[in-house]
Design a protein around this motif. Sequence first.
Motif, PDB file in Angstrom:
ATOM      1  N   THR A  13       7.519   3.466   8.161  1.00  0.00           N
ATOM      2  CA  THR A  13       6.597   2.405   7.758  1.00  0.00           C
ATOM      3  C   THR A  13       6.833   1.114   8.522  1.00  0.00           C
ATOM      4  N   GLY A  14       7.964   1.004   9.184  1.00  0.00           N
ATOM      5  CA  GLY A  14       8.298  -0.240   9.876  1.00  0.00           C
ATOM      6  C   GLY A  14       8.982  -1.238   8.959  1.00  0.00           C
ATOM      7  N   ASN A  15       9.220  -0.874   7.719  1.00  0.00           N
ATOM      8  CA  ASN A  15       9.870  -1.750   6.743  1.00  0.00           C
ATOM      9  C   ASN A  15      11.171  -1.142   6.236  1.00  0.00           C
ATOM     10  N   GLU A  16      11.836  -0.388   7.101  1.00  0.00           N
ATOM     11  CA  GLU A  16      13.073   0.308   6.763  1.00  0.00           C
ATOM     12  C   GLU A  16      12.864   1.335   5.656  1.00  0.00           C
ATOM     13  N   VAL A  17      11.634   1.848   5.573  1.00  0.00           N
ATOM     14  CA  VAL A  17      11.295   2.905   4.627  1.00  0.00           C
ATOM     15  C   VAL A  17      10.659   4.039   5.408  1.00  0.00           C
ATOM     16  N   ILE A  18      11.120   5.247   5.147  1.00  0.00           N
ATOM     17  CA  ILE A  18      10.551   6.439   5.774  1.00  0.00           C
ATOM     18  C   ILE A  18       9.908   7.269   4.675  1.00  0.00           C
ATOM     19  N   LEU A  19       8.625   7.548   4.824  1.00  0.00           N
ATOM     20  CA  LEU A  19       7.919   8.387   3.866  1.00  0.00           C
ATOM     21  C   LEU A  19       8.106   9.841   4.253  1.00  0.00           C
ATOM     22  N   ASP A  76       0.843  -1.204   0.000  1.00  0.00           N
ATOM     23  CA  ASP A  76       0.000   0.000   0.000  1.00  0.00           C
ATOM     24  C   ASP A  76       0.877   1.253   0.000  1.00  0.00           C
ATOM     25  N   TYR A  77       1.927   1.242   0.830  1.00  0.00           N
ATOM     26  CA  TYR A  77       2.839   2.379   0.871  1.00  0.00           C
ATOM     27  C   TYR A  77       3.525   2.567  -0.485  1.00  0.00           C
ATOM     28  N   LEU A  78       3.976   1.457  -1.069  1.00  0.00           N
ATOM     29  CA  LEU A  78       4.632   1.563  -2.361  1.00  0.00           C
ATOM     30  C   LEU A  78       3.666   2.052  -3.430  1.00  0.00           C
ATOM     31  N   SER A  79       2.424   1.614  -3.375  1.00  0.00           N
ATOM     32  CA  SER A  79       1.420   2.081  -4.330  1.00  0.00           C
ATOM     33  C   SER A  79       1.230   3.584  -4.215  1.00  0.00           C
ATOM     34  N   ASP A  80       1.188   4.088  -2.971  1.00  0.00           N
ATOM     35  CA  ASP A  80       1.067   5.534  -2.765  1.00  0.00           C
ATOM     36  C   ASP A  80       2.265   6.275  -3.346  1.00  0.00           C
ATOM     37  N   ILE A  81       3.437   5.737  -3.111  1.00  0.00           N
ATOM     38  CA  ILE A  81       4.657   6.361  -3.611  1.00  0.00           C
ATOM     39  C   ILE A  81       4.636   6.401  -5.136  1.00  0.00           C
ATOM     40  N   ILE A  82       4.290   5.288  -5.739  1.00  0.00           N
ATOM     41  CA  ILE A  82       4.254   5.227  -7.200  1.00  0.00           C
ATOM     42  C   ILE A  82       3.217   6.195  -7.748  1.00  0.00           C
ATOM     43  N   GLU A  83       2.060   6.256  -7.120  1.00  0.00           N
ATOM     44  CA  GLU A  83       1.008   7.154  -7.581  1.00  0.00           C
ATOM     45  C   GLU A  83       1.443   8.609  -7.475  1.00  0.00           C
ATOM     46  N   GLN A  84       2.079   8.971  -6.377  1.00  0.00           N
ATOM     47  CA  GLN A  84       2.546  10.346  -6.219  1.00  0.00           C
ATOM     48  C   GLN A  84       3.619  10.664  -7.249  1.00  0.00           C
ATOM     49  N   TRP A  85       4.503   9.722  -7.497  1.00  0.00           N
ATOM     50  CA  TRP A  85       5.544   9.947  -8.487  1.00  0.00           C
ATOM     51  C   TRP A  85       4.922  10.113  -9.869  1.00  0.00           C
ATOM     52  N   ARG A  86       3.950   9.270 -10.195  1.00  0.00           N
ATOM     53  CA  ARG A  86       3.301   9.322 -11.499  1.00  0.00           C
ATOM     54  C   ARG A  86       2.627  10.674 -11.724  1.00  0.00           C
ATOM     55  N   LYS A  87       2.053  11.229 -10.659  1.00  0.00           N
ATOM     56  CA  LYS A  87       1.375  12.519 -10.761  1.00  0.00           C
ATOM     57  C   LYS A  87       2.356  13.685 -10.812  1.00  0.00           C
ATOM     58  N   SER A  88       3.542  13.480 -10.315  1.00  0.00           N
ATOM     59  CA  SER A  88       4.513  14.575 -10.311  1.00  0.00           C
ATOM     60  C   SER A  88       5.102  14.772 -11.702  1.00  0.00           C
ATOM     61  N   TRP A 125      13.541  11.963  -3.908  1.00  0.00           N
ATOM     62  CA  TRP A 125      12.583  13.078  -3.840  1.00  0.00           C
ATOM     63  C   TRP A 125      11.866  13.173  -5.173  1.00  0.00           C
ATOM     64  N   PHE A 126      10.537  13.232  -5.166  1.00  0.00           N
ATOM     65  CA  PHE A 126       9.780  13.547  -6.372  1.00  0.00           C
ATOM     66  C   PHE A 126       8.871  14.727  -6.106  1.00  0.00           C
ATOM     67  N   GLY A 127       9.312  15.528  -5.197  1.00  0.00           N
ATOM     68  CA  GLY A 127       8.701  16.796  -4.856  1.00  0.00           C
ATOM     69  C   GLY A 127       9.816  17.700  -4.375  1.00  0.00           C
ATOM     70  N   ASP A 128       9.489  18.895  -4.002  1.00  0.00           N
ATOM     71  CA  ASP A 128      10.482  19.854  -3.534  1.00  0.00           C
ATOM     72  C   ASP A 128      10.915  19.499  -2.109  1.00  0.00           C
ATOM     73  N   PRO A 129      12.195  19.207  -1.885  1.00  0.00           N
ATOM     74  CA  PRO A 129      12.663  18.886  -0.527  1.00  0.00           C
ATOM     75  C   PRO A 129      12.358  19.983   0.492  1.00  0.00           C
ATOM     76  N   LEU A 130      12.250  21.216   0.041  1.00  0.00           N
ATOM     77  CA  LEU A 130      11.932  22.312   0.959  1.00  0.00           C
ATOM     78  C   LEU A 130      10.501  22.229   1.495  1.00  0.00           C
ATOM     79  N   ASP A 131       9.659  21.420   0.851  1.00  0.00           N
ATOM     80  CA  ASP A 131       8.278  21.247   1.300  1.00  0.00           C
ATOM     81  C   ASP A 131       8.126  20.174   2.377  1.00  0.00           C
TER      82      ASP A 131
END
Length: 91
Positions: A52-58, A9-21, A39-45
Amino acid sequence: MTSERSYSDYLSDIIEQWRKSVALSKVFYDRAGNTLTVWFGDPLDEHVCEETGNEVILIKDQSGRVIGFERLNFSIAALEPLRVALETVTV
């Protein structure tokens, strides 16, 4: 009752956000710290980070939109260059 979201689910969200960017902004590999930050957005934001508990930080902006992620304990062979390939998928 709240249910925990799965890793996919987390990866799906990441992919969707990247696709929209518009485009992938930055990829950082910290060989000493064994982290990969994408980063697929502005790091300043950046507003908040969520483990996530899977060694991934959103990494999220103020509206809660995922604008990047950090993969912990990421490593490649010392002499091997980091190669990044991106592909869009339909979710």
